[in-house]
Scaffold this motif. Structure first.
Motif, short mmCIF file in Angstrom:
data_model
loop_
_atom_site.label_atom_id
_atom_site.label_comp_id
_atom_site.label_asym_id
_atom_site.label_seq_id
_atom_site.Cartn_x
_atom_site.Cartn_y
_atom_site.Cartn_z
N VAL A 43 12.89 -1.52 44.31
CA VAL A 43 11.89 -2.58 44.13
C VAL A 43 11.93 -3.12 42.70
CG1 VAL A 43 9.44 -3.17 44.23
CG2 VAL A 43 10.42 -1.59 45.92
N GLY A 44 11.57 -2.30 41.72
CA GLY A 44 11.58 -2.76 40.34
C GLY A 44 10.78 -1.87 39.42
N VAL A 45 10.63 -2.31 38.19
CA VAL A 45 9.82 -1.60 37.19
C VAL A 45 8.92 -2.60 36.48
CG1 VAL A 45 11.36 0.36 36.79
CG2 VAL A 45 11.74 -1.78 35.54
N VAL A 46 7.78 -2.10 36.02
CA VAL A 46 6.77 -2.94 35.35
C VAL A 46 6.28 -2.22 34.11
CG1 VAL A 46 4.53 -4.08 35.57
CG2 VAL A 46 6.03 -3.89 37.57
N ALA A 47 6.10 -2.96 33.03
CA ALA A 47 5.39 -2.46 31.85
C ALA A 47 4.21 -3.39 31.61
CB ALA A 47 6.31 -2.45 30.62
N THR A 48 3.00 -2.85 31.63
CA THR A 48 1.80 -3.64 31.39
C THR A 48 1.08 -3.06 30.17
OG1 THR A 48 -0.40 -4.21 32.26
CG2 THR A 48 0.68 -2.30 33.25
N GLN A 49 0.94 -3.86 29.11
CA GLN A 49 0.44 -3.32 27.85
C GLN A 49 -0.45 -4.32 27.12
OE1 GLN A 49 4.55 -2.63 26.80
NE2 GLN A 49 4.43 -4.07 25.09
N SER A 50 -0.70 -4.07 25.85
CA SER A 50 -1.72 -4.74 25.05
C SER A 50 -3.07 -4.32 25.63
CB SER A 50 -1.54 -6.25 25.04
OG SER A 50 -2.44 -6.85 24.14
N PHE A 51 -3.92 -5.23 26.11
CA PHE A 51 -5.08 -4.81 26.89
C PHE A 51 -4.56 -4.61 28.31
CE2 PHE A 51 -7.22 -6.62 23.27
CZ PHE A 51 -8.31 -5.78 23.11
N THR A 52 -4.27 -3.37 28.64
CA THR A 52 -3.51 -3.05 29.85
C THR A 52 -4.31 -3.31 31.12
OG1 THR A 52 -2.35 -1.32 28.63
CG2 THR A 52 -2.25 -1.22 31.03
N ASN A 53 -3.72 -4.04 32.03
CA ASN A 53 -4.29 -4.21 33.36
C ASN A 53 -3.49 -3.30 34.30
OD1 ASN A 53 -5.05 -5.05 35.95
ND2 ASN A 53 -5.42 -7.14 35.28
N LYS A 54 -4.03 -2.13 34.59
CA LYS A 54 -3.29 -1.15 35.40
C LYS A 54 -2.90 -1.71 36.76
CE LYS A 54 -4.93 3.31 33.65
NZ LYS A 54 -5.59 4.58 34.05
N SER A 55 -3.73 -2.60 37.30
CA SER A 55 -3.43 -3.12 38.63
C SER A 55 -2.11 -3.89 38.65
CB SER A 55 -4.56 -4.02 39.11
OG SER A 55 -4.52 -5.30 38.50
N PHE A 56 -1.69 -4.40 37.47
CA PHE A 56 -0.42 -5.13 37.42
C PHE A 56 0.75 -4.26 37.84
CE2 PHE A 56 -1.30 -8.79 34.18
CZ PHE A 56 -2.31 -9.27 35.02
N GLY A 57 0.62 -2.95 37.61
CA GLY A 57 1.70 -2.05 37.99
C GLY A 57 1.89 -2.01 39.50
N MET A 58 0.87 -1.58 40.21
CA MET A 58 0.97 -1.46 41.67
C MET A 58 1.04 -2.82 42.35
SD MET A 58 -1.52 1.80 42.46
CE MET A 58 -0.86 1.98 44.11
N ARG A 59 0.27 -3.78 41.87
CA ARG A 59 0.30 -5.11 42.49
C ARG A 59 1.64 -5.80 42.23
NH1 ARG A 59 -4.12 -7.98 39.66
NH2 ARG A 59 -3.49 -9.78 40.93
N GLY A 60 2.15 -5.64 41.03
CA GLY A 60 3.45 -6.23 40.72
C GLY A 60 4.55 -5.68 41.61
N LEU A 61 4.56 -4.37 41.81
CA LEU A 61 5.57 -3.76 42.68
C LEU A 61 5.38 -4.22 44.13
CD1 LEU A 61 5.60 -0.14 41.21
CD2 LEU A 61 7.35 -1.90 40.91
N ALA A 62 4.13 -4.35 44.55
CA ALA A 62 3.87 -4.81 45.92
C ALA A 62 4.37 -6.23 46.13
CB ALA A 62 2.37 -4.73 46.22
N LEU A 63 4.20 -7.09 45.12
CA LEU A 63 4.69 -8.46 45.21
C LEU A 63 6.22 -8.50 45.28
CD1 LEU A 63 2.25 -10.13 42.67
CD2 LEU A 63 2.40 -10.68 45.10
N LEU A 64 6.87 -7.65 44.49
CA LEU A 64 8.33 -7.58 44.54
C LEU A 64 8.78 -7.09 45.92
CD1 LEU A 64 9.22 -5.93 41.09
CD2 LEU A 64 9.27 -8.36 41.69
#
Length: 331
Positions: free
Chosen positions: A69-90
Motif C-alpha cells: 500500500v504505502g507509508v505515511v509520515a504525519t508531523q508538526s501538529f500531528t494528525n494521527k488519522s492521516f496515517g490510517m486514513r491515508g493508507l485506506a485512500l491508497l
C-alpha cells in the motif's frame, strides 16, 4: 510567592496555548516537530519511513505503513488519522498525491501540518503547511521525500536528500538511517533529540501479512542519542536475521547452513551469549565437538544456566551427539 506564580502562569499561558492544538475530535493533537523520510526501494519495491524528534515515542504518532500500500509520515501538529486514513485512500486506488489532497481538503489545521506519503506504485507526495515553525521545508526526489520542521537551520532537507541519494547501494533501512544521521549532523531539531523510529514494509502484499508489515520495525522511545541507538538496533536486527535463518536450517537438519548463519550473527555481535551458544551447538552438530567445548566453557562461566539448556536439547532433536559427546559438552 503565590502572586508571583500566578503572574508567571498568566504570562506563559498564551505561549503554551500556541503549542497545543485541539483536533476535530476535541482531543489535543501531538506536538511532533521533527524530521523524517518516506521512501521506496527502486529495486525491491519495499517501502520505509524513518523519523527522529525531540518528542517522546515519536513512532506512536508519526510513522505509518502497510505492505503493498504505502507509508505515511504525519508531523508538526500531528494528525494521527492521516496515517490510517491515508493508507485506506491508497488501498482504495488513490495515488499518493490524490490521497494527500483528500486528507488536506477536509483538514482545518492544514496550515500547521507536515505530511509525506509514498505509495507502492512509486508515487510520492508531500505538504508543508505555511504555519509550520521555522525552519520548515521539504525536498522530494523520484522515490522519496524528506521533510523537517522546527530545525536549527535550513540545510536539513538537502542534507537528508544528499545522503539518501549518495547511499543508493545500501539496503533501504540503512539508507533511510543514513538520511536521518545526515539531518542530525546538519543541525537537526532546534530543541535537541529524544526518540526515533524506522519502519519498513514489503512493496507487494502476500497471503502472509504477518511477514509483510514488519520487515523492519524498530523504535527508540526515549534516549539521549536516539539515532545511535536506532543504528545499534538495526545492526542487532541484522544479526538476528542470521539467527532466524540458522534456526530454519536447524529445523531442516541443515547443520552446515545453521553453523554458517549462527557464525555470521556472532561476527556482528561477538559478545552476545545467545549467538555464541547456538554457534557452539551448530559446531557440535557438525562433529566439531572439541571446538564446541571450548566455546561452551566460556559461556557456562558467564552464565551456568546455558549448561542446563545443553542437557535438554537432545530430547527435542536440537543436539544430535552421542551420550559420550554430550557428557563432554556439559562437563
Amino acid at each position: 510567592m503565590r502572586k508571583r506564580i500566578l503572574f508567571f502562569l498568566l504570562l506563559t499561558a498564551p505561549a503554551l496555548a500556541q503549542h497545543v492544538r485541539i483536533g476535530s475530535n476535541g482531543q489535543p493533537e501531538p506536538f511532533a516537530h521533527t524530521f523524517s523520510i518516506v521512501a521506496r526501494d527502486e529495486k525491491t519495491g519495499d517501502l520505509a519511513v524513518g523519523v527522529q524528534s525531540h518528542w517522546f515515542s515519536v513512532g506512536t504518532s508519526v510513522s505509518w505503513g502497510e505492505a503493498g500500500v504505502g507509508v505515511v509520515a504525519t508531523q508538526s501538529f500531528t494528525n494521527k488519522s492521516f496515517g490510517m486514513r491515508g493508507l485506506a485512500l491508497l488501498k482504495a486506488g488513490k495515488t499518493a498525491q490524490q490521497a494527500l489532497d483528500e486528507l488536506l481538503r477536509t483538514d482545518e489545521g492544514r496550515d500547521v501540518r507536515q505530511v509525506a506519503i509514498a505509495d507502492a506504485k512509486g508515487n510520492v507526495a508531500v505538504h508543508t503547511g505555511k504555519k509550520c515553525i521555522d525552519f520548515a521545508g521539504h525536498q522530494k526526489g523520484a522515490t522519496y521525500s524528506v521533510q523537517a520542521n522546527m530545525m536549527l537551520n535550513n540545510t536539513v532537507p538537502a542534507a537528508m536528500a544528499g545522503a539518501f541519494e549518495k547511499n543508493a547501494g545500501m539496503p533501504l533501512p540503512e539508507r533511510v538511517l543514513s538520511a536521518l544521521q545526515a539531518a542530525q549532523a546538519a543541525g537537526g531539531d532546534i530543541r535537541g533529540r529524544q526518540s526515533a523510529v524506522l519502519l519498513m514494509v514489503k512493496g507487494r502484499a502476500s497471503d502472509t501479512p504477518w511477514d509483510d508489515n514488519h520487515l523492519v520495525d524498530l523504535r527508540v522511545d526515549d534516549a539521549e542519542q536516539p539515532l545511535a541507538e536506532l543504528d545499534r538496533l538495526l545492526r542487532t536486527h541484522r544479526a538476528y536475521e542470521h539467527m532466524n535463518r540458522g534456526d530454519l536450517a536447524t529445523e531442516k537438519n541443515d547443520m552446515k547452513g545453521a553453523m554458517d548463519e549462527y557464525g555470521a550473527a556472532m561476527k556482528l555481535f561477538p559478545a552476545n551469549l545467545e549467538m555464541q551458544y547456538w554457534t557452539a551447538i551448530a559446531l557440535a552438530n557438525t562433529k566439531q565437538v572439541d571446538r564446541a567445548v571450548v566455546m561452551l566453557k566460556r559461556i557456562y562461566e558467564a552464565d551456568p544456566n546455558w549448561r542446563e539448556l545443553t542437557r535438554r536439547l537432545p530430547k527435542v532433536g536440537l543436539l544430535t551427539v552421542s551420550a559420550a559427546e554430550l557428557a563432554k559438552l556439559v562437563n
